[in-house]
Design a protein around this motif. Structure first.
Motif: not given
Length: 435
Positions: A349-361
């Motif tokens: 979850k912290k990783v996804v949050d760090s992407l700031g709404g960008g693509d999650v791949t």
């Protein structure tokens, strides 16, 4: 076989998706463009614009005659329900696929191939004794393995592995260091497997740090249903006129309780032998089932990776269980597999949050972890960061970044903290004889 095993290094190009997958993706996008339809993004890729689910996988053995961890995939699915009921991850749904590795190398590899086929962005909070079977497929596809249980050396060497604990090495090193001053002969009863072969040097590193001689290495079949013979051997090996009480340490996973049934019956002839354990083999449920305050674990030291299950820092995990898995007897808040899965998904979850709404791949998740993202887990572990080699890379565990353990003790049938805070065993492990 004992000591450190050799692993091939894996070169990770800038783009790690297989060429066929890339070509298929490009073709799919071209078709979407030419038809001017509302096609979604590539499966397994979640974008802020498309709102497609973020797909991950969690696997563990279930329904086998050896170690089983059904609570891990069950909790992962409960976590997804909880996240999705509270707005998702960055507004996107979380989709959790599960797989049963059956405690089998072929099945473990099949789980990995399924993860690749489904284009998951990560494998999160999983358990398997067959890292050499599943990690090559994940490495080839560039899929990160986040928060595995720490069951094999491969998890601590693969560049695609992001462990949240130090596995059996840290637990045994910490336990050995604690027992060195109070135990006579120490016997380690462990599986006669490749994973089991890696355990004695870790325990001995702790014993050595405390000025104690090496342990007695006692192998036992991984899937046996009766341990009278191994129990008698362990009892005999840890007595024999020693000035201090001998100590027996079963490290048999789910089979530890079966061993202790035999041990409890046989120990009447050897009253001077104590027991100690690691929390991945013994938890509060096992202690209750073995007799609580009148059982063989009373007074035993137990090393764990995390605080005791009654610690208030587990409240967020318990809230997930209460809201989404109440009554599911596969999920126990005191089960270290469930706890590891919670921490692994906290990291994700912290990783996804760090992407700031960008693509999650898979690529973006891996880059975030490799580029120095520091993840806090509410005090359940020290801050985690995988951008550099860990403190025990010199003995082959380059991916271990958390060398902290907790020391617990069974008092009146309850696991309680024996010492406050964490014990860092990095220096102890650095002296392990793994050659």
């Amino acid at each position: 076989m004992t000591g450190r095993r050799r692993f091939r290094s894996t070169f990770l190009p800038t783009r790690t998706r297989p060429g066929r997958a890339t070509a298929l993706a490009a073709g799919a996008l071209a078709v979407c463009t030419s038809l001017a339809t509302g096609c979604g993004v590539i499966p397994g890729t979640a974008s802020a614009a498309g709102g497609d689910p973020i797909t991950v996988m969690t696997w563990a053995p279930q329904g086998t005659s050896a170690t089983n961890k059904p609570g891990m995939p069950a909790f992962a699915q409960a976590y997804a329900r909880y996240v999705n009921a509270h707005g998702g991850l960055g507004g996107r749904k979380l989709k959790v696929l599960t797989c049963n590795d059956h405690n089998d190398s072929v099945a473990a590899a099949k789980c990995a191939r399924t993860a690749v086929k489904q284009n998951v962005v990560a494998v999160v909070g999983s358990y398997s004794q067959y890292g050499e079977s599943y990690l090559p497929d994940l490495e080839g596809a560039g899929i990160p393995f986040i928060g595995g249980y720490g069951a094999t050396t491969s998890e601590f060497t693969s560049p695609l592995s992001y462990p949240v604990n130090g596995g059996q090495p840290t637990l045994l090193a910490g336990l050995g260091k604690e027992l060195a001053a109070s135990c006579g002969p120490v016997a380690l009863i462990r599986p006669d497997t490749i994973a089991g072969d890696e355990l004695p040097p870790m325990l001995d590193s702790g014993l050595k740090a405390g000025g104690h001689r090496p342990s007695i290495d006692q192998r036992a079949a991984d899937d046996t249903t009766e341990y009278a013979g191994p129990a008698v051997k362990a009892l005999a090996a840890t007595t024999g006129g020693a000035a201090k009480k001998g100590c027996a340490i079963p490290a048999l996973g789910d089979r530890t309780s079966t061993f202790m049934d035999s041990f409890r019956r046989e120990r009447e002839e050897y009253p001077a032998v104590r027991t100690a354990a690691t929390l991945d083999s013994v938890d509060q449920t096992v202690i209750n089932e073995s007799g609580g305050p009148s059982g063989p674990y009373e007074g035993s030291y137990v090393t764990g990776w995390y605080p005791v299950s009654s610690d208030p820092r587990w409240a967020p995990m318990k809230k997930v269980i209460s809201e989404q898995a109440f009554g599911d007897n596969r999920i126990d808040a005191g089960d270290v597999g469930v706890q590891t899965t919670w921490i692994a998904y906290t990291v994700f979850k912290k990783v996804v949050d760090s992407l700031g709404g960008g693509d999650v791949t898979a690529d973006s998740v891996r880059r975030a972890l490799d580029d120095g993202l520091k993840v806090t887990t509410g005090g359940l572990t020290p801050p985690l960061n995988w951008s550099d080699q860990g403190p025990v890379a010199t003995i082959g565990f380059s991916r271990i970044v958390n060398t902290d353990v907790t020391l617990q003790v069974v008092r009146q049938g309850q696991l309680v903290a024996a010492k406050q805070g964490f014990l860092d065993v990095a220096q102890t492990l650095q002296g392990a004889d793994v050659d």
